[in-house]
Design a protein around this motif. Sequence first.
Motif, PDB file in Angstrom:
ATOM      1  N   LEU A 412       0.837  -1.198   0.000  1.00 43.17           N
ATOM      2  CA  LEU A 412       0.000   0.000   0.000  1.00 43.17           C
ATOM      3  C   LEU A 412       0.876   1.254   0.000  1.00 43.17           C
ATOM      4  N   THR A 416      -2.239   5.975  -0.592  1.00 50.29           N
ATOM      5  CA  THR A 416      -3.380   5.244  -0.034  1.00 50.29           C
ATOM      6  C   THR A 416      -4.251   6.155   0.819  1.00 50.29           C
ATOM      7  N   ILE A 424     -10.278   1.320   0.189  1.00 46.10           N
ATOM      8  CA  ILE A 424      -9.232   0.371   0.561  1.00 46.10           C
ATOM      9  C   ILE A 424      -9.830  -1.016   0.755  1.00 46.10           C
ATOM     10  N   THR A 428      -9.107  -4.731  -1.548  1.00 45.63           N
ATOM     11  CA  THR A 428      -8.825  -6.057  -1.008  1.00 45.63           C
ATOM     12  C   THR A 428      -9.896  -7.077  -1.370  1.00 45.63           C
ATOM     13  N   GLY A 494      -1.608   1.719  -4.426  1.00 45.16           N
ATOM     14  CA  GLY A 494      -0.707   0.640  -4.029  1.00 45.16           C
ATOM     15  C   GLY A 494       0.078   0.164  -5.237  1.00 45.16           C
ATOM     16  N   PRO A 517      -3.097  -6.912  -0.087  1.00 40.02           N
ATOM     17  CA  PRO A 517      -2.133  -6.038   0.590  1.00 40.02           C
ATOM     18  C   PRO A 517      -1.333  -6.808   1.640  1.00 40.02           C
ATOM     19  N   GLU A 520      -0.749  -2.805   6.430  1.00 39.85           N
ATOM     20  CA  GLU A 520      -1.426  -1.518   6.409  1.00 39.85           C
ATOM     21  C   GLU A 520      -0.507  -0.448   5.823  1.00 39.85           C
ATOM     22  N   PHE A 521      -1.126   0.637   5.360  1.00 41.13           N
ATOM     23  CA  PHE A 521      -0.347   1.767   4.864  1.00 41.13           C
ATOM     24  C   PHE A 521       0.246   2.534   6.040  1.00 41.13           C
TER      25      PHE A 521
END
Length: 534
Positions: A412, A416, A424, A428, A494, A517, A520-521
């Motif tokens: 990510l 993002t 987001i 996914t 991403g 992903p 997490e970003f």
Amino acid sequence: MRFLPVNLSAFMVELDSLEQTMALTDSLTEIPIHGVEEIIPAARTILVRYNPFIAEEDNLVKLISLRDITKAKAKASKLVTIPVHYNGQDLPDVAQFLGVSVDEVIRRHTQNEYQVAFSGFAPGFGYMVSKHAQLNVPRRQSPRVRIPAGSVALAGEFSSVYPQASPGGWQLIGVTELSMWDINRPEPALVQAGTRVNFVDAQKSQVSYSLPTKNLSIEQPENTKADIIVLATGLQTLFQDLGRVGQSALGISESGGMDKSALRSANRIVGNLSDAAVLEITQGGFKAQINRNLVVAVTGASCVIEVTTASNQQYQVNPYQPVHLIKGDVIKLGSPNKGVRSYLAVRGGFNVKPILSSCSFDTLAQVGPAPLRVNQALSIKTSSPISAVSLSETPAFDYPDADDVVVLDVVLGPRTDWFTEQAIDKLTNQLWQVTAASNRIGLRLSGEKPFERKKLQELPSEGTCIGAIQVPANGQPVLFLNDHPLTGGYPVIGAVCEYHLDLAGQIPVNARIRFNPLGEFKELHGSDGTDEQE
């Protein structure tokens, strides 16, 4: 500075101004950091590509954060004069937006010196800035489908010249007859980062401006022997090798084979160096006549490989195996039932001349040996380093078909946080179908529900990487592939991990993608201490 993740071997440095970006670019250019392979500066960011086997990301972030970005170094650079016919379609609108006359727009453009801050979008496209021109205007709300080569344009704080015909949303104020990009010149790009530029009104100037050409021959080798005659090219057949990394200063991305694992395998099977140029055949349909004894190999997308002899006997050969062909044979590749691209290598290698360090054809930049055509004669090198053939090559992964769901791992970032939590979640959990508009530049994807942004402002152009998932205004993403633009003006949510890029290059139309992903970003932060030296 703000440090944002891009992929497993790149991150982005975000700064507060173009001046800071230029200062950090100067610093990283003059005093390189060990492990950094390439930097791609843009309006407010620098994309840093590094070798993860040599340098750790945390250490690089720490070292870069210590650099002085308060002032760009003033240094001598060449001055290029560009004559302009100020007859652009958007010139009256620019004047109206700025609240001045057309003559005043021309005066500001010609009376102030510009400097190229960075290159991108296309080869020879320089983003030029001037401290005093006061010509800051927004892009057009609706981009044009085609802007002619030589168009002089404004967007934001930048001025530039379109080096070739292409789509674009900049405001057109004029046109120049000078070629901004000419592969026949010793320096193909007329301007590069640091170049000073003076625009002059061609109607008022008495000076004739021209540039030498044909100083550098890029003619492909004469085929004194027609070892192979191309009878059919299918949808597209290109010369490809591992690409031309390191040409970002000219505005050129990597290009290269879409499935490098298959490209390397094809070369190893015939005993070539693994980075030798091969034929990349998209969706089969390639057919060629053989005029001498050859050893070839076909790898990549699964397809029927048929050989017809001079006496009209037919037989099929297996992929991932060396194949001995003799004079009079005709080899034909059928449409693949899995995957998209097949690779044909010949022992000794094709006699094709590199252009800017690579034999790959870049479909966006239009750089490299031209796409193959029917009746084209190909010759084989007579003095190339060759070794024993490899008999143990196999596909690196299962090639997908049009009914498959392909899972691609994603890092990510860097933008993002420009998207909503729902977007987001869709990245996914929603399936994204590959559309027929896909090509080597990128996979255009379609989802039931598009991405929504929470930050709606215009994004200044910034560097992009292979695998970037860029989201344009319609919310339907584009997965950038090998011939992607070096910089882009839409946020990237991403990027597909490098180890899944070959797989991405083999996903057929109508197949669906699920993005996975890896975490997490999060913004990047350098380590507290490091022993690494610059």
